[in-house]
Scaffold this motif. Structure first.
Motif, PDB file in Angstrom:
ATOM      1  N   TYR A 205     -68.380 -33.872 -84.182  1.00  0.00           N
ATOM      2  CA  TYR A 205     -67.912 -34.289 -82.719  1.00  0.00           C
ATOM      3  C   TYR A 205     -67.423 -35.755 -82.873  1.00  0.00           C
ATOM      4  CZ  TYR A 205     -70.624 -30.419 -80.908  1.00  0.00           C
ATOM      5  OH  TYR A 205     -71.052 -28.965 -80.789  1.00  0.00           O
ATOM      6  N   THR A 232     -64.916 -31.149 -82.680  1.00  0.00           N
ATOM      7  CA  THR A 232     -64.675 -30.869 -81.262  1.00  0.00           C
ATOM      8  C   THR A 232     -64.310 -32.375 -80.916  1.00  0.00           C
ATOM      9  OG1 THR A 232     -66.572 -29.279 -80.621  1.00  0.00           O
ATOM     10  CG2 THR A 232     -65.883 -30.615 -78.895  1.00  0.00           C
ATOM     11  N   PHE A 234     -63.069 -34.838 -78.119  1.00  0.00           N
ATOM     12  CA  PHE A 234     -63.335 -35.299 -76.562  1.00  0.00           C
ATOM     13  C   PHE A 234     -61.941 -36.069 -76.194  1.00  0.00           C
ATOM     14  CE2 PHE A 234     -67.599 -34.215 -77.506  1.00  0.00           C
ATOM     15  CZ  PHE A 234     -68.004 -33.269 -76.790  1.00  0.00           C
ATOM     16  N   VAL A 271     -71.331 -36.087 -72.251  1.00  0.00           N
ATOM     17  CA  VAL A 271     -70.764 -34.862 -72.515  1.00  0.00           C
ATOM     18  C   VAL A 271     -70.980 -34.539 -73.978  1.00  0.00           C
ATOM     19  CG1 VAL A 271     -69.043 -35.329 -70.665  1.00  0.00           C
ATOM     20  CG2 VAL A 271     -68.683 -36.149 -73.193  1.00  0.00           C
ATOM     21  N   GLU A 274     -74.366 -32.496 -73.811  1.00  0.00           N
ATOM     22  CA  GLU A 274     -74.111 -31.247 -73.410  1.00  0.00           C
ATOM     23  C   GLU A 274     -73.592 -30.194 -74.250  1.00  0.00           C
ATOM     24  OE1 GLU A 274     -72.393 -32.195 -69.592  1.00  0.00           O
ATOM     25  OE2 GLU A 274     -73.998 -32.746 -68.537  1.00  0.00           O
ATOM     26  N   SER A 275     -72.472 -30.693 -74.939  1.00  0.00           N
ATOM     27  CA  SER A 275     -71.968 -29.968 -75.534  1.00  0.00           C
ATOM     28  C   SER A 275     -72.718 -29.565 -77.075  1.00  0.00           C
ATOM     29  CB  SER A 275     -70.605 -30.563 -76.258  1.00  0.00           C
ATOM     30  OG  SER A 275     -70.003 -29.785 -76.952  1.00  0.00           O
ATOM     31  N   ALA A 279     -74.068 -25.495 -78.106  1.00  0.00           N
ATOM     32  CA  ALA A 279     -73.607 -25.011 -79.416  1.00  0.00           C
ATOM     33  C   ALA A 279     -74.799 -24.594 -80.127  1.00  0.00           C
ATOM     34  CB  ALA A 279     -72.923 -25.815 -80.171  1.00  0.00           C
TER      35      ALA A 279
END
Length: 562
Positions: A205, A232, A234, A271, A274-275, A279
């Motif tokens: 991330y 990922t 953001f 965020v 939460e992600s 997952a």
């Protein structure tokens, strides 16, 4: 860590019942039958013992798992969580700690036992807490820093890599899937390559910067492609930044923690957590602590002189020219030592006289704190007295040299950040891990000569050598670092009018800690220098925290009113 530890004494049943409501879990008892622990203990991070009437509680060297304590009546009670103790003991705000929170770059050791709450203390770095059956609690040193490092980078690279692999493997445990930051910087990228080397499945991330000059997006995606890992991405931090958020703080963990240094990243971490949880990852790795171990800290220039004497002068001259700083103050700072207590006393004198520090002081035991121009005289006076008391306390530095001490303070700072991540985002069930501040890694790095850790051709040469067998060398070529300053300025511009109106009714001004007239121009247009922006972030964060803490006290008072 939501648990309580009681000294081996009779405890008020009402207090015990309240502790159980707060922490849940089981109640374990001393051999005497008195209550010992309440709640959910994490034995992998805290060490708890009860022998011969003496209760001992120990956290980690980095303070990522730490120990706090207070008193319920005459019974000492400890916890790994400030939030739990605040809920149990209902303390007042500590006014000196409030004033100190407005002073940037505050050294850690002199004020290590302070929290934002009267009657709640923390144990110093490298210490444990002893609570005897009779008498008051005491702290006992359990960790001694190793002597001055003598090994070369070549001799130590394998040991550093082995320590990192051990720390990461222990943190990941038997989790089938973990997650990690992959910013594109050296620290998070190294952790991702080590995870891959261990055969650990993980997700990556990151966020980005709106500044194309300092963005590391391309490097992050190159690493992700090389590793074959999903990343990922953001939105840029500017869209998530919360440095100047003025909304009420309602999270009890944030209120208990005090003003947090990572406030600008709160929106991103919301965020992210939460992600990560969605997952299925229960362990998330960050690169925090990498700069503290492998980058250059101000006192390391003094360490060059301590290690090599006059032979270091050519290297010091090159450093001085590269940094574009005046020669004489730089050489005074790196060649002239001052005892730790004497340095604390000098800071106290400078604060009282409203005198700027000497440039040479930046290479001493800690970067010299310089209060912003908007702090009021009361803040300076309280801070000066706190430094004077620390100078008289006979404190033992965290290392034999200024460089080691500075590094250990920086490690403890990042440990506190990781601990706060865990408390604030506990609802997601994520274990936040920073392998660079693991004791094994820290001690491996401390064994290396400081002069060996500096190389004009390679970024973070010790880390580069440690990672050589598992990671391509390209990222360690000297390069610009990721920078999010422009994102924070962008947020300030959007919130400027809101901030100006908000500070018209400031609790810090009301308490005589901030000068409203001096602050207002900076609220309108912060200095175009990182330090000016950081100072402004800090005062906004302290004001926001104070409003929440005062609201909490008012709510508690209403609950107990007849």
């Amino acid at each position: 860590m939501s648990f309580f530890v009681f000294a081996d004494r009779p405890t008020d049943p009402a207090v015990l019942s309240r502790a159980h409501r707060i922490a849940g879990g089981d109640i374990a008892r001393h051999a005497s039958g008195n209550p010992w622990t309440v709640g959910r203990r994490d034995d992998s991070d805290h060490v708890l013992t009860s022998t011969d009437g003496v209760t001992r509680v120990r956290g980690t060297l980095s303070t990522s798992a730490h120990v706090f304590w207070g008193r319920s009546g005459d019974v000492p009670v400890a916890s790994g969580s400030v939030e739990a103790l605040v809920a149990l003991l209902d303390p007042d705000i500590d006014e000196v700690s409030l004033a100190l929170s407005l002073v940037p770059s505050l050294p850690i050791l002199p004020f290590a036992t302070r929290t934002m709450w009267s009657g709640i203390q923390a144990v110093p770095v490298g210490h444990l807490l002893e609570m005897p059956a009779a008498g008051g609690p005491r702290t006992v040193r359990w960790w001694e820093p190793p002597g001055t490092g003598r090994r070369t980078v070549a001799e130590s690279a394998e040991a550093v890599r082995a320590a990192l692999l051990a720390a990461i493997g222990a943190a990941a445990g038997d989790e089938p899937l973990v997650s990690a930051d992959l910013s594109g910087g050296l620290d998070s990228t190294s952790i991702c390559y080590l995870l891959a080397h261990l055969g650990q499945d993980f997700l990556a991330y990151r966020t980005s910067s709106m500044s194309r000059w300092n963005d590391e997006t391309a490097r992050a995606h190159e690493a992700a492609a090389d590793l074959g890992v999903e990343i990922t991405q953001f939105p840029p931090l500017a869209e998530l930044s919360s440095a100047f958020d003025t909304s009420p703080v309602t999270d009890s963990a944030l209120v208990a923690a005090g003003p947090i240094p990572w406030v600008a990243s709160r929106g991103y971490l919301d965020v992210l957590s939460e992600s990560v949880a969605a997952a299925g990852s229960r362990v998330h790795f960050t690169g925090l602590g990498g700069d503290e171990l492998f980058d250059v800290l101000p006192a390391q220039y003094r360490a060059l002189w301590q290690e090599n004497g006059a032979r270091s002068l050519p290297q010091l001259r090159r450093i001085q020219l590269n940094r574009k700083v005046p020669l004489r103050p730089f050489l005074r700072g790196v060649t002239r030592g001052r005892p730790y207590a004497e340095q604390l006393a000098k800071v106290a004198g400078d604060l009282r006289a409203n005198r700027p520090p000497e440039p040479a002081d930046q290479h001493s035991w800690f970067p010299v704190p310089v209060p912003p121009r908007w702090v009021a005289g009361d803040t300076r006076a309280l801070a000066a007295e706190a430094f004077t008391e620390a100078a008289r306390a006979g404190l033992v530095p965290l290392g034999a040299t200024e460089a080691t001490h500075q590094m250990m303070e920086a490690v403890a700072f990042q440990g506190a950040v990781i601990r706060q991540f865990g408390e604030v985002y506990a609802r997601h069930g994520i274990s936040w891990q920073a392998p660079f501040i693991d004791q094994r890694v820290v001690e491996a790095v401390l064994g290396v000569r400081v002069s060996e850790r500096m190389d004009a051709r390679v970024d973070k040469p010790l880390l580069a050598a440690a990672m050589a067998p598992v990671m391509p060398p390209g990222p360690f070529a000297k390069q610009d670092r990721g920078d999010f300053t422009l994102d924070i300025y962008d947020e300030h511009e959007k919130r400027r009018d809101e901030l100006l109106g908000w500070f018209d009714d400031s609790l810090l001004v009301e308490r005589g800690l901030v000068d409203a007239g001096r602050l207002r121009p900076f609220l309108h247009a912060p200095s175009f220098a990182d330090v000016g922006l950081i100072d402004l972030e800090n005062v906004v964060g302290v004001e926001r925290w104070l409003r929440a803490a005062v609201s909490r006290r008012s709510a508690v008072a209403q609950e107990i009113a007849p």
